[in-house]
Write a protein that holds these residues in place. Sequence first.
Motif, mmCIF file in Angstrom:
data_model
loop_
_atom_site.group_PDB
_atom_site.id
_atom_site.type_symbol
_atom_site.label_atom_id
_atom_site.label_comp_id
_atom_site.label_asym_id
_atom_site.label_seq_id
_atom_site.Cartn_x
_atom_site.Cartn_y
_atom_site.Cartn_z
ATOM 1 N N UNK A 159 0.773 -1.307 0.015
ATOM 2 C CA UNK A 159 0.141 -0.165 0.171
ATOM 3 C C UNK A 159 0.851 1.228 0.015
ATOM 4 N N UNK A 160 0.201 2.465 -0.438
ATOM 5 C CA UNK A 160 0.697 3.667 -0.771
ATOM 6 C C UNK A 160 1.630 3.939 0.734
ATOM 7 N N UNK A 161 0.972 4.109 1.771
ATOM 8 C CA UNK A 161 1.365 4.474 3.036
ATOM 9 C C UNK A 161 2.766 3.699 3.600
ATOM 10 N N UNK A 162 2.610 2.567 3.349
ATOM 11 C CA UNK A 162 3.734 1.443 3.679
ATOM 12 C C UNK A 162 4.980 1.948 2.793
ATOM 13 N N UNK A 163 4.649 2.289 1.372
ATOM 14 C CA UNK A 163 5.918 2.637 0.689
ATOM 15 C C UNK A 163 6.382 3.764 1.157
#
Length: 359
Positions: A249-253
Amino acid sequence: MHYRPVLDALRRFDPPHALQDAKGPLINLALNENSLGYSPLVAQALGAALASASRYPSTFCDELREKLARHHDIDPQRLVFGSGIFEILSLISAVFVSDGDEVVIPTPSFGWYNLTTRLNGGTVVAVPLSEHAIDLDAVQAAITPQTRLIWLCNPHNPMGTMVASGALQAFLAKVPADIPVVLDEAYREYAVAPDVPDGIALARQYANLIVLRTFSKAYGLAGLRIGYAVASVETASLLHKVKVPPNVNHLAQIAASAALDDSDFLARSVTLVREGLADYYACCEALGFDYIPSFANFLMINLERDGDEAANVFLDAGIVLRSGREVGLPSWIRVTIGNADENQRVFAVLHQLAAQRPA
């Protein structure tokens, strides 16, 4: 409904029952998480990233890929990202394991190696540990013409032991080049020793080596689920063929990228664990409890009583940890190294258990 028969022989993965059934606050020292949390830089980056959370994330983690490639000085095409190491293990099995293939696993070890092997129809060749450590000679002896994969975990989970660099290099030199060796280095940041192997450096020399790292442990991002593999460009291409697009997911990246910028937080996390381990060693020696010196952020301790019962004593004190029974050490427990206050709570229970031993 019809389903794959292999599922009848598998159990679902469950967290410790105490975490599922908890009705009050508990100190969770069962899952080897970072007691410091995560870097302040991560918090700042996540706040800014929320504005773009309505957009799909990069399928190949492009910005993080470039940054991590510079960090490790490797070709970005060698990186494969996953929703934690769990997913990457499943991708590897999906690529390399078919019905009847043999997969060599030092045992006991991280349970997902076994499950994902069997899920893909593979036959597990279990190689017992020697003095709680991986026996590389025995692993090599277990290789047959049917071997398709070898799983290694270094530092070892759940024992905390470590295979030294020279021994690992000698082993890799003897493994046939067409057999992939997976080196799970989830806890490597905690391994402070002059002879600790650097799997990513070794992967430059051995094309069949697949090295796994994670942001869940020392970087403190367990809840965001992001890990990665370093493999040959050819192997990485195969793994991408079976990967869900997009899977991270975007936040993890964003969080992983920010975590890489805070070397001070990483150093504090490692120091906290190494100092905590020293305190545990001193406590165990004073109380007469045997333990396995650890290169990870957890410790195995022999309480000389039923590990399940001991875990319940800790639970009564508001502490969740693991019994060693599940890994074949029924009189042991495994505890994550916490902060100073959490460790002192554990030491108090250890003193209580020591006082209950027969004279």
